[in-house]
Design a protein around this motif. Structure first.
Motif, short mmCIF file in Angstrom:
data_model
loop_
_atom_site.label_atom_id
_atom_site.label_comp_id
_atom_site.label_asym_id
_atom_site.label_seq_id
_atom_site.Cartn_x
_atom_site.Cartn_y
_atom_site.Cartn_z
N LEU A 42 -0.56 2.52 -9.17
CA LEU A 42 0.90 2.00 -9.80
C LEU A 42 1.16 2.60 -11.11
CD1 LEU A 42 0.21 -1.85 -9.67
CD2 LEU A 42 1.60 -0.55 -8.28
N HIS A 87 -5.95 -0.81 -7.88
CA HIS A 87 -4.76 -0.23 -7.80
C HIS A 87 -4.06 0.07 -9.21
CE1 HIS A 87 -4.70 -2.34 -3.95
NE2 HIS A 87 -4.59 -1.13 -3.57
N ARG A 114 0.71 -4.38 -6.27
CA ARG A 114 0.77 -3.74 -5.26
C ARG A 114 0.88 -4.54 -3.98
NH1 ARG A 114 1.39 -0.09 -1.71
NH2 ARG A 114 -0.42 1.39 -1.07
#
Length: 80
Positions: free
Chosen positions: A55, A51, A18
Motif C-alpha cells: 500500500l 500489505h 488491501r
C-alpha cells in the motif's frame, strides 16, 4: 484535517485496506493527493503486515506523500 472514521469506529480493530484482504490491520497508512487535498488533509488506510509495503509503495509510486505508523503505539493496549 484528517478524514476521521465515524464516531464509535475503532480503527485499531479494522481489516486491512488491501482489496480482498480480511486480515487484521496493524499499520496506519496516511496519505494525501497533493493535486486535490490541502496540506492539512490526510486520508487513512490501514494495513496488515503483509500489505503495508504494498500500500505504501502504491501511493508513493503516484508521488503522494505517505506516512506509515503502527496502529498500536508502544504502551497502547492491543484490542485483539
Amino acid at each position: 484535517m484528517t478524514d476521521l472514521p465515524p464516531p464509535g469506529y475503532d480503527v485499531r480493530a479494522s481489516e486491512c485496506s488491501r482489496a480482498g484482504c480480511r486480515c487484521a490491520a496493524s499499520w496506519r497508512v496516511e496519505w494525501r493527493n497533493p493535486k486535490i487535498h490541502p496540506e492539512d488533509r490526510r486520508k487513512i488506510w490501514v494495513a496488515c503486515d503483509e500489505h503495508r509495503d504494498y500500500l505504501r509503495d502504491y501511493l508513493a509510486a503516484r508521488e503522494f506523500p505517505v506516512w506509515v505508523s503502527s496502529l498500536h503505539p508502544a504502551g497502547a493496549e492491543d484490542p485483539r
